[in-house]
Design a protein around this motif. Structure first.
Motif, short mmCIF file in Angstrom:
data_model
loop_
_atom_site.label_atom_id
_atom_site.label_comp_id
_atom_site.label_asym_id
_atom_site.label_seq_id
_atom_site.Cartn_x
_atom_site.Cartn_y
_atom_site.Cartn_z
N GLU A 119 10.09 14.64 9.67
CA GLU A 119 8.77 13.75 9.36
C GLU A 119 8.06 13.91 10.29
N ASN A 120 6.76 14.20 9.78
CA ASN A 120 5.51 14.26 10.79
C ASN A 120 4.38 13.55 10.22
N TRP A 121 3.52 13.00 10.85
CA TRP A 121 2.30 12.39 10.38
C TRP A 121 1.07 13.62 10.54
N GLY A 122 1.25 14.60 11.20
CA GLY A 122 0.48 15.75 11.00
C GLY A 122 1.03 17.00 10.25
N ASP A 123 0.39 18.01 9.74
CA ASP A 123 0.91 18.89 8.99
C ASP A 123 1.55 19.85 10.07
N PRO A 124 3.00 20.00 9.65
CA PRO A 124 3.76 20.89 10.73
C PRO A 124 3.24 22.40 10.54
N ARG A 125 2.90 22.62 9.46
CA ARG A 125 2.73 24.00 9.22
C ARG A 125 1.31 24.61 9.98
N VAL A 126 0.28 23.72 10.32
CA VAL A 126 -0.60 23.82 11.11
C VAL A 126 -0.20 24.55 12.48
N LYS A 127 0.60 23.47 13.10
CA LYS A 127 1.11 23.71 14.45
C LYS A 127 1.86 25.22 14.31
N LYS A 128 2.84 25.14 13.39
CA LYS A 128 3.55 26.84 13.31
C LYS A 128 2.33 27.98 13.17
N GLU A 129 1.61 27.82 12.63
CA GLU A 129 0.55 28.86 12.56
C GLU A 129 -0.09 29.22 13.83
N GLY A 136 0.76 -1.31 0.10
CA GLY A 136 0.13 -0.02 -0.10
C GLY A 136 0.83 1.26 0.04
N PHE A 137 0.15 2.32 0.33
CA PHE A 137 0.87 3.86 0.50
C PHE A 137 0.56 4.41 1.74
N ALA A 138 1.48 5.17 2.10
CA ALA A 138 1.26 6.15 3.21
C ALA A 138 1.71 7.65 2.66
N TYR A 139 1.33 8.50 3.51
CA TYR A 139 1.19 9.99 3.27
C TYR A 139 1.80 10.93 4.66
N PRO A 140 3.15 10.71 4.93
CA PRO A 140 3.65 11.36 6.00
C PRO A 140 4.00 12.84 5.42
#
Length: 417
Positions: free
Chosen positions: A388-398, A370-374
């Motif tokens: 690497e992060n499984w959540g969008d690091p840009r959201v935390k930065k904002e 299969g595939f993954a989307y980190p």
């Protein structure tokens, strides 16, 4: 009369194939022909003198039109086979000529040793055009019937590699009328599991050749059909573009007529002026509306004849955007293909975006097929490893930046008197 030249590794496999139950041995030269095993042993003895040659087997199937069946005596077929070998430079070597009686089309097989009697290698490189000329010369010389096109070939009776060649031919013919650019053809053939490799000029990076691959069997475009050389494919792309423009003009005139009629009916209705939007231009190339739409939706397009900003040379490449759709990147290879980078096997486009310093939601191969989307990125472009992060690091930065903007007023105490 149709012939093809095949190189192989094993005399045992080839001889066993041609000497089937319907086989009739017409002529043998330089080999013991008492049995199939004797033939194989004869070829192998001479081949042993040049063990470094990986493909010593020469195999030539030659098929004749049903209209010429009444002329196909054994002597005539041997004469044609020997003249064909002479024209192709196959001489001074071991060979057998075998006739098959298992199809409606009369055909024969030539098996020869590419290690000749003087232990020199008989070259068959770049023999495609020579093969066509030789077959044509023999057909003209003996007034043999010309084929009536690929449409009349019985696909179900073909074996590889011809079976693959006709499969690719039929697929290209089906999708080509809808293609306006090389990338269109690549994506259209993906549903047939056919891969395309474009050959680029070293100096200008313009496309100069094309090959097609299916089931690990590859052909140049011209080997499938002359119509499918890249030069001829490019003409088809240009013709399709002109036809699309013509349809667009007709549609535009029709829309104008409809608008005019609508204005006559609604004279008192205020009509807002239509603003004409210019298509996106990339390094001197104006994209078509379809290309721009694909790019803005996060897809991949192939752009030809762009002007390099450093030295003003022309080049062609795949183009795609980052996740935020505010930057365009380029790649000579298909960005959708996978490549090993760090601990993941990811798309080429993800690797390029990471190296350029963008945060990208990568598509990586995962366990079990299969595939993954980190989310992957580099803090600095010069970093060797990516984050690497499984959540969008840009959201935390904002959110962190929002907190910084909240100012708590200080309360100044009145000084004591």
């Amino acid at each position: 009369m149709i012939a093809k030249n095949i190189k192989g590794k094993s005399f045992k496999g080839c001889v066993n194939y041609v000497m089937n139950d319907t086989a009739e041995l017409l002529e043998a030269d330089g080999v013991w022909a008492d049995s199939t095993k004797d033939m194989i042993r004869s070829f192998a003895m001479q081949r042993s003198g040049r063990k470094e040659i990986k493909q010593p087997v020469g195999h030539i199937p030659i098929s004749f039109s049903p209209e010429d069946k009444h002329r196909m005596t054994n002597d005539f077929m041997v004469q044609l086979a020997k003249e064909y070998m002479q024209e192709m430079g196959i001489k001074n070597t071991q060979y057998v000529i075998v006739r098959h009686h298992n199809t409606d089309n009369d055909h024969l097989h030539i098996v020869y040793n590419r290690i000749d009697n003087d232990l020199k290698l008989i070259s068959v490189n770049h023999d495609y055009k020579r093969n066509i000329k030789t077959c044509k010369r023999l057909k003209d010389k003996y007034n043999l019937t010309y084929g009536k096109g690929k449409e009349n070939v019985k696909r179900e009776k073909l074996d590889n590699p011809d079976k693959v060649r006709y499969y690719i031919h039929d697929a290209i013919k089906a999708v080509l009328p809808t293609c306006k650019h090389p990338a269109d053809l690549r994506f259209a053939l993906q549903k047939f599991n056919i891969e395309i490799d474009y050959k680029f000029k070293r100096t200008t990076r313009e496309i100069e050749g094309v090959s097609f691959r299916y089931d690990n069997i590859a052909f140049k475009g011209s080997e499938i059909d002359r119509k499918f050389s890249f030069g001829n494919l490019k003409k088809e792309f240009e013709k399709n573009i002109e036809e699309a423009k013509k349809r667009g003009r007709e549609e535009f005139l029709r829309e104008q007529a409809e608008q005019k009629a609508k204005k006559e009916v609604q004279k008192k209705t205020e009509i807002q002026p239509i603003s004409v939007k210019r298509n996106l231009v990339i390094l001197g190339v104006e994209l078509s509306a379809e290309q721009e739409k694909i790019l803005r939706e996060g897809g991949i397009i192939f752009v030809e004849n762009m002007i390099h900003p450093n030295d003003n040379t022309k080049f062609s490449a795949y183009a795609f955007t980052n996740d935020d759709k505010n930057n365009i990147s380029f790649s000579n290879k298909n960005p959708a293909e996978f490549v090993k980078y760090g601990k993941y096997e990811m798309r080429i486009r993800d690797k390029i975006l990471i190296e350029k310093g963008f945060v990208t939601k990568a598509k990586v191969k995962w366990y079990g097929g299969g595939f993954a989307y980190p989310y992957l990125w580099k803090e600095k472009k010069s970093d060797v490893e990516y984050m690497e992060n499984w959540g969008d690091p840009r959201v935390k930065k904002e959110k962190k930046e929002e907190k910084k903007q909240i100012i708590i007023p200080k309360i100044n105490k009145k000084p004591k008197l």
